[in-house]
Structure formats: structure tokens, C-alpha cells
Design a protein around this motif. Structure first.
Motif, PDB file in Angstrom:
ATOM      1  N   HIS A 176       0.810  -1.213   0.000  1.00 13.21           N
ATOM      2  CA  HIS A 176       0.000   0.000   0.000  1.00 13.21           C
ATOM      3  C   HIS A 176       0.841   1.261   0.000  1.00 13.21           C
ATOM      4  O   HIS A 176       0.460   2.283  -0.577  1.00 13.21           O
ATOM      5  CB  HIS A 176      -0.926  -0.022   1.225  1.00 13.21           C
ATOM      6  N   GLY A 177       1.997   1.220   0.663  1.00 11.24           N
ATOM      7  CA  GLY A 177       2.847   2.406   0.750  1.00 11.24           C
ATOM      8  C   GLY A 177       2.351   3.391   1.797  1.00 11.24           C
ATOM      9  O   GLY A 177       1.290   3.211   2.406  1.00 11.24           O
ATOM     10  N   ARG A 178       3.133   4.454   2.030  1.00  8.20           N
ATOM     11  CA  ARG A 178       2.813   5.472   3.024  1.00  8.20           C
ATOM     12  C   ARG A 178       3.239   6.852   2.515  1.00  8.20           C
ATOM     13  O   ARG A 178       4.341   7.018   1.999  1.00  8.20           O
ATOM     14  CB  ARG A 178       3.537   5.185   4.354  1.00  8.20           C
ATOM     15  N   TYR A 179       2.369   7.844   2.708  1.00 10.62           N
ATOM     16  CA  TYR A 179       2.747   9.224   2.400  1.00 10.62           C
ATOM     17  C   TYR A 179       3.760   9.744   3.421  1.00 10.62           C
ATOM     18  O   TYR A 179       4.670  10.500   3.079  1.00 10.62           O
ATOM     19  CB  TYR A 179       1.512  10.132   2.427  1.00 10.62           C
ATOM     20  N   GLY A 180       3.574   9.344   4.672  1.00 12.34           N
ATOM     21  CA  GLY A 180       4.402   9.885   5.758  1.00 12.34           C
ATOM     22  C   GLY A 180       5.422   8.915   6.316  1.00 12.34           C
ATOM     23  O   GLY A 180       5.994   9.171   7.375  1.00 12.34           O
ATOM     24  N   GLY A 181       5.663   7.800   5.630  1.00 13.60           N
ATOM     25  CA  GLY A 181       6.641   6.846   6.110  1.00 13.60           C
ATOM     26  C   GLY A 181       6.163   6.083   7.331  1.00 13.60           C
ATOM     27  O   GLY A 181       4.978   6.062   7.660  1.00 13.60           O
ATOM     28  N   LEU A 182       7.112   5.454   8.028  1.00 13.27           N
ATOM     29  CA  LEU A 182       6.810   4.691   9.234  1.00 13.27           C
ATOM     30  C   LEU A 182       7.399   5.447  10.414  1.00 13.27           C
ATOM     31  O   LEU A 182       8.615   5.555  10.558  1.00 13.27           O
ATOM     32  CB  LEU A 182       7.431   3.290   9.136  1.00 13.27           C
ATOM     33  N   CYS A 183       6.528   5.996  11.275  1.00 15.23           N
ATOM     34  CA  CYS A 183       6.996   6.886  12.346  1.00 15.23           C
ATOM     35  C   CYS A 183       7.274   6.183  13.655  1.00 15.23           C
ATOM     36  O   CYS A 183       7.873   6.771  14.559  1.00 15.23           O
ATOM     37  CB  CYS A 183       5.992   8.017  12.565  1.00 15.23           C
ATOM     38  N   SER A 184       6.851   4.935  13.795  1.00 15.76           N
ATOM     39  CA  SER A 184       7.081   4.195  15.039  1.00 15.76           C
ATOM     40  C   SER A 184       8.513   3.687  15.081  1.00 15.76           C
ATOM     41  O   SER A 184       8.953   2.955  14.185  1.00 15.76           O
ATOM     42  CB  SER A 184       6.121   3.006  15.136  1.00 15.76           C
ATOM     43  N   ARG A 185       9.247   4.047  16.131  1.00 18.71           N
ATOM     44  CA  ARG A 185      10.627   3.577  16.270  1.00 18.71           C
ATOM     45  C   ARG A 185      10.639   2.056  16.439  1.00 18.71           C
ATOM     46  O   ARG A 185      11.457   1.359  15.827  1.00 18.71           O
ATOM     47  CB  ARG A 185      11.273   4.259  17.473  1.00 18.71           C
ATOM     48  N   GLY A 186       9.718   1.537  17.277  1.00 18.75           N
ATOM     49  CA  GLY A 186       9.645   0.098  17.466  1.00 18.75           C
ATOM     50  C   GLY A 186       9.272  -0.627  16.182  1.00 18.75           C
ATOM     51  O   GLY A 186       9.840  -1.682  15.859  1.00 18.75           O
ATOM     52  N   GLY A 187       8.332  -0.056  15.439  1.00 18.60           N
ATOM     53  CA  GLY A 187       7.947  -0.648  14.173  1.00 18.60           C
ATOM     54  C   GLY A 187       9.078  -0.642  13.168  1.00 18.60           C
ATOM     55  O   GLY A 187       9.275  -1.614  12.416  1.00 18.60           O
ATOM     56  N   ALA A 188       9.869   0.441  13.149  1.00 19.76           N
ATOM     57  CA  ALA A 188      11.006   0.531  12.234  1.00 19.76           C
ATOM     58  C   ALA A 188      12.083  -0.484  12.593  1.00 19.76           C
ATOM     59  O   ALA A 188      12.629  -1.174  11.721  1.00 19.76           O
ATOM     60  CB  ALA A 188      11.570   1.951  12.264  1.00 19.76           C
ATOM     61  N   PHE A 189      12.404  -0.582  13.911  1.00 21.14           N
ATOM     62  CA  PHE A 189      13.402  -1.551  14.354  1.00 21.14           C
ATOM     63  C   PHE A 189      13.004  -2.962  13.944  1.00 21.14           C
ATOM     64  O   PHE A 189      13.783  -3.713  13.348  1.00 21.14           O
ATOM     65  CB  PHE A 189      13.546  -1.507  15.878  1.00 21.14           C
ATOM     66  N   MET A 190      11.766  -3.336  14.304  1.00 21.41           N
ATOM     67  CA  MET A 190      11.343  -4.715  14.091  1.00 21.41           C
ATOM     68  C   MET A 190      11.204  -5.055  12.611  1.00 21.41           C
ATOM     69  O   MET A 190      11.621  -6.137  12.167  1.00 21.41           O
ATOM     70  CB  MET A 190      10.021  -4.980  14.825  1.00 21.41           C
ATOM     71  N   SER A 191      10.648  -4.150  11.820  1.00 21.70           N
ATOM     72  CA  SER A 191      10.484  -4.447  10.393  1.00 21.70           C
ATOM     73  C   SER A 191      11.837  -4.576   9.694  1.00 21.70           C
ATOM     74  O   SER A 191      12.014  -5.442   8.827  1.00 21.70           O
ATOM     75  CB  SER A 191       9.620  -3.381   9.721  1.00 21.70           C
ATOM     76  N   ALA A 192      12.801  -3.749  10.082  1.00 19.49           N
ATOM     77  CA  ALA A 192      14.141  -3.843   9.491  1.00 19.49           C
ATOM     78  C   ALA A 192      14.782  -5.189   9.842  1.00 19.49           C
ATOM     79  O   ALA A 192      15.405  -5.848   8.995  1.00 19.49           O
ATOM     80  CB  ALA A 192      15.017  -2.694   9.985  1.00 19.49           C
ATOM     81  N   TRP A 193      14.629  -5.613  11.102  1.00 18.64           N
ATOM     82  CA  TRP A 193      15.187  -6.894  11.537  1.00 18.64           C
ATOM     83  C   TRP A 193      14.549  -8.050  10.779  1.00 18.64           C
ATOM     84  O   TRP A 193      15.242  -8.972  10.319  1.00 18.64           O
ATOM     85  CB  TRP A 193      14.953  -7.053  13.041  1.00 18.64           C
ATOM     86  N   MET A 194      13.242  -8.011  10.632  1.00 18.09           N
ATOM     87  CA  MET A 194      12.529  -9.091   9.962  1.00 18.09           C
ATOM     88  C   MET A 194      12.930  -9.216   8.496  1.00 18.09           C
ATOM     89  O   MET A 194      13.179 -10.311   7.992  1.00 18.09           O
ATOM     90  CB  MET A 194      11.012  -8.850  10.064  1.00 18.09           C
ATOM     91  N   MET A 195      12.997  -8.076   7.817  1.00 14.99           N
ATOM     92  CA  MET A 195      13.318  -8.118   6.390  1.00 14.99           C
ATOM     93  C   MET A 195      14.761  -8.555   6.151  1.00 14.99           C
ATOM     94  O   MET A 195      15.052  -9.307   5.221  1.00 14.99           O
ATOM     95  CB  MET A 195      13.032  -6.760   5.755  1.00 14.99           C
ATOM     96  N   HIS A 196      15.683  -8.095   7.004  1.00 12.68           N
ATOM     97  CA  HIS A 196      17.089  -8.475   6.830  1.00 12.68           C
ATOM     98  C   HIS A 196      17.304  -9.960   7.101  1.00 12.68           C
ATOM     99  O   HIS A 196      18.016 -10.643   6.367  1.00 12.68           O
ATOM    100  CB  HIS A 196      17.984  -7.658   7.769  1.00 12.68           C
ATOM    101  N   ASN A 197      16.671 -10.452   8.174  1.00 12.54           N
ATOM    102  CA  ASN A 197      16.881 -11.847   8.583  1.00 12.54           C
ATOM    103  C   ASN A 197      15.905 -12.823   7.937  1.00 12.54           C
ATOM    104  O   ASN A 197      16.035 -14.036   8.115  1.00 12.54           O
ATOM    105  CB  ASN A 197      16.783 -11.954  10.105  1.00 12.54           C
ATOM    106  N   GLU A 198      14.914 -12.274   7.217  1.00 10.64           N
ATOM    107  CA  GLU A 198      13.887 -13.093   6.575  1.00 10.64           C
ATOM    108  C   GLU A 198      13.237 -14.040   7.592  1.00 10.64           C
ATOM    109  O   GLU A 198      13.072 -15.238   7.366  1.00 10.64           O
ATOM    110  CB  GLU A 198      14.466 -13.884   5.392  1.00 10.64           C
ATOM    111  N   LYS A 199      12.886 -13.451   8.737  1.00  7.15           N
ATOM    112  CA  LYS A 199      12.279 -14.216   9.821  1.00  7.15           C
ATOM    113  C   LYS A 199      11.034 -13.495  10.339  1.00  7.15           C
ATOM    114  O   LYS A 199      10.889 -12.292  10.157  1.00  7.15           O
ATOM    115  CB  LYS A 199      13.284 -14.408  10.970  1.00  7.15           C
TER     116      LYS A 199
END
Length: 428
Positions: A176-199
Motif C-alpha cells: 500500500h505504501g505510506r505518504y508519511g513513512g513509518l513513524c514508530s521507532r519500534g515498528g522501524a526496528f522490528m520491520s528492518a530486523w525481519m526483512m534483513h533476517n527473513e524471519k
């Protein structure tokens, strides 16, 4: 046995009695609310706290957030902010620091106040991994759960846990995408970890283990809002609703296991969507306590976002939101200073009361009725005592002292109330 299990077994605990007295309600009402998952009382086996009930039928509560950052590491100032937030009338406090010794700083804050204190253990786990390994994506799953348990043992009363950021939610976000990006620090941390580790998110994949930790230490689960909108045009989008679906399902599972649960909500929401957000969450969760971050009703007022929040929060509270996270004038600009914290607490307290005037008119409007009568009678001492900030009210009037001590300098000799009082009686 947890307070939820006591409630389900028909036992009215001392905590329930204290909250019932504070709210002017029957203890049995509190017990039934906890048993059904509609009310929580953050507590801890490790420290005595000023008990505070959150949920349906109770006054809307206000949380203040503090914490050092990587740029400003003044721990003593954060302790002063915590104490100032309590004095200003905050019901709870979240310590959200992202620098220094996480456990030592949190203990110092916890020891300085009597309020229930919340945290986001995920911050500690990811930031310590960055220090140790050079990157947040190298955090191990054990380190995440170890940080959660270590913070619980300090006497942390509630925790924002990002359980709803999972592979399904991320698929919705990316599609869907976002006009304002992802503003949650916890959400950013976790999503980055998941995508990098594919877990999958460990907090979601090992949810039963998470519940065991929180239950052992009597910590309230507050399902983190990692997909909240950071811009009003992203409000109520697919990723946010997907996360809400997951969090409400997990919330019910946790409560069935004997855990107290709060559901967190967005974020930046235009006025016409606030009612929708509150009612969807309430119905989807079975009316669990709803904690809103703001909400901010427009994006164009940096420096005045405490006012923006007061507008959104008063509506949210009126529609059924139970718990408001304050926003300070520094939001989106800088780490709040001491005055920002005090202003944020008092502004959100006003918003909470305005909402309660709609939700619980028989209880909440008595305060306003008493103030109206005091103004009619020009009873200044009574007005000061009823003001949400008595010291400030007295200071403003005194700084522009009137010639006629019955009136104020707005009207001076031509005070409407004094004229009426001298000529006829409108007392009711």
C-alpha cells in the motif's frame, strides 16, 4: 495468581477496592471489568505504586513519556521531568530512553516517583545489539526476551510490546505504501530486523513465551502500535488495520491466559476518522482498554502539537478512548524540556476531562458546575481551588491585579456578574 485470575474467580482484591474508591464506584464493578478484560490496574510485585484503573466506566487517564536520547543524555533532567509529570497530574509515566545504561536509568526514574511506569523493552534489545554487533539487525531473539524480563524485574508496570508487526502486516505496508513513512521507532526496528533476517517477529512467533514472562512479573501487556500513521493521510490504512486485527486476537489470547491487556492505537488521525478508529478497536477487541498516542488531528502545527492533540484527544475520549498519551509542544522538533512535559500533561488532562463530560456527564460535569457557580459568585478562592492548575490561575490574575478586587481587569468596573449580583438574584 494474577489479578485477572482473582477477578475471574470472584475475588475482590485490595487493588480493586482502592481503584473503586478513587473512581467513586462499586468494587464489584471493577472486579467484573477486570474479569472481562475491560479494565486493567497496572501493579507490580517489586514496588508499591499509586494505583490507577484504566478502562471502560473509569475516568480517562493520561500518560506522560520521558527518556534520554542519543543526543541529550541528562539523566538527572529526566528524573526531574518524571517528578514534574507526577506533580502536574499524570496518571502514569513511560520511560522511553534510547541512550546510556537502560536498566540503571529506568531504576533511577522508577525510584523517583509513585506512578505506574511503562517501557518499550524492544528499544533496549535493538540498541544494545547495535552497540555490541554494529547493527540492530544482528540482535538475537534471546536478547529481546532477556531485555523484557530484566525490565519487568525492575518493577515496570506495563510494557508496549510490538506483537502486531508480522509478515502479514509488512506485506500490507509494502503493497500500500505510506505518504508519511513509518513513524514508530519500534515498528522501524522490528520491520528492518525481519526483512534483513527473513524471519518472523519473535514477539509474534513466540507469543506464548512472552505471555509467560509478563504473567510471572505481573506486567500489563500494551500491544504496541508499530504501524500507526505519522501523517493524517495515512490514517486508517491497511497496515494499521491489519496490525489492529492481530493485536486484538493476541490480546484476547493473553487475557484468557490471565494477563491484563491494553490495546494501543494511532497516531495521526483527521477528526472525521477518530470515532471510527475508537469504535472499530472497541468492537474488535471486546472492549479492552484503548490507549491512543495523541491523537494528532493535523500535521501542520509543529511547536503547537499539544494543542493539536488536545483537539483530537478530547474527541477520542468522548467516543470511548480510555487512556491518552500526552504530546508536548516539542513533538516533531526536539526532546521535550521540563516545561514542555508540564504543559503536555496539563493539556492532555484538559482533553481527558472534556471527553469525560460526554462519556460520564453525571460525574464529570459536576466539576464544571461547581466552577460556574464560583464564577457567578465571584468567589476567587473557590475558582482557584477548582482550576486544573490553581497556581497558574492565581499567578495570571495577580500579575494584572484589578482595582476592584471582586472583578478582574478584563471588565474592571463593568463586570457583568457584579452588576447582576447587585441588582437581582440568578442563583440556581
Amino acid at each position: 495468581m494474577t489479578i485477572v485470575e482473582d477477578a475471574k474467580n470472584g475475588t475482590i482484591t485490595e487493588e480493586m477496592k482502592i481503584v473503586a474508591k478513587d473512581e467513586g464506584l462499586d468494587p464489584e464493578f471493577i472486579r467484573r471489568g477486570i474479569a472481562a478484560g475491560r479494565i486493567v490496574i497496572p501493579t507490580s510485585p517489586y514496588r508499591q505504586v499509586k494505583l490507577c484503573g484504566v478502562g471502560e466506566g473509569l475516568r480517562t487517564k493520561v500518560n506522560a513519556s520521558i527518556g534520554v536520547s542519543s543526543d541529550i543524555m541528562d539523566v538527572d533532567m529526566e528524573v526531574k521531568k518524571a517528578m514534574a509529570a507526577e506533580k502536574a497530574g499524570a496518571d502514569t509515566l513511560m520511560e522511553l530512553g534510547t541512550g546510556g545504561d537502560f536498566l540503571a536509568i529506568r531504576k533511577k526514574v522508577i525510584d523517583s516517583i509513585s506512578l505506574s511506569v511503562g517501557s518499550v523493552p524492544l528499544y533496549q534489545a535493538f540498541i544494545e545489539a547495535a552497540r555490541k554487533y554494529g547493527s540492530i539487525v544482528d540482535m538475537t531473539e534471546d536478547e529481546l526476551f532477556n531485555a523484557t524480563e530484566a525490565q519487568a524485574k525492575l518493577g515496570t508496570n506495563f510494557m508496549a510490546i510490538h506483537t502486531g508487526v508480522n509478515n502479514i502486516t509488512l506485506d500490507r505496508l509494502k503493497a500500500h505504501g505510506r505518504y508519511g513513512g513509518l513513524c514508530s521507532r519500534g515498528g522501524a526496528f522490528m520491520s528492518a530486523w525481519m526483512m534483513h533476517n527473513e524471519k518472523e517477529n519473535p514477539l509474534y512467533a513466540n507469543f506464548d513465551y512472552l505471555v509467560e514472562i509478563l504473567k510471572e512479573h505481573e506486567v500489563v501487556l500494551s500491544t504496541g502500535n508499530g504501524m500507526r500513521a505519522g501523517a493524517t493521510d495515512d490514517a486508517t490504512d491497511r497496515a494499521q488495520i491489519q496490525e489492529l486485527i492481530i493485536n486484538t486476537e493476541l490480546g484476547q489470547k493473553a487475557h484468557d491466559a490471565g494477563l491484563q491487556v491494553i490495546i494501543e492505537g494511532p497516531g495521526h488521525i483527521p477528526l472525521d476518522q477518530i470515532e471510527t478508529n475508537v469504535k472499530i478497536m472497541k468492537e474488535m477487541s471486546g472492549h479492552m482498554p484503548f490507549y491512543m498516542l495523541g491523537p494528532l488531528a493535523t500535521d501542520i502545527a509543529p511547536g503547537y502539537d499539544h494543542i493539536v492533540t488536545a483537539i483530537g484527544a478530547s474527541l477520542a475520549a468522548s467516543y470511548g478512548c480510555d487512556f491518552l498519551c500526552y504530546v508536548t509542544p516539542a513533538e516533531h522538533l526536539a526532546l521535550p524540556n521540563l516545561e514542555d512535559v508540564i504543559t503536555g500533561v496539563k493539556t492532555s488532562r484538559i482533553a481527558a476531562h472534556i471527553g469525560d463530560m460526554v462519556k460520564y456527564p453525571e460525574r464529570a460535569r459536576q466539576w464544571d458546575l461547581d466552577m460556574g457557580r464560583a464564577r457567578r459568585d465571584l468567589d476567587w478562592e473557590k475558582m482557584y481551588s477548582l482550576a486544573i492548575d490553581p497556581e497558574h490561575a492565581r499567578e495570571v490574575r495577580t500579575s494584572r491585579s484589578p482595582e476592584d478586587t471582586d472583578a478582574c481587569t478584563m471588565c474592571g468596573n463593568y463586570c457583568a456578574l457584579k452588576i447582576v449580583n447587585q441588582n437581582y438574584n440568578l442563583a440556581k
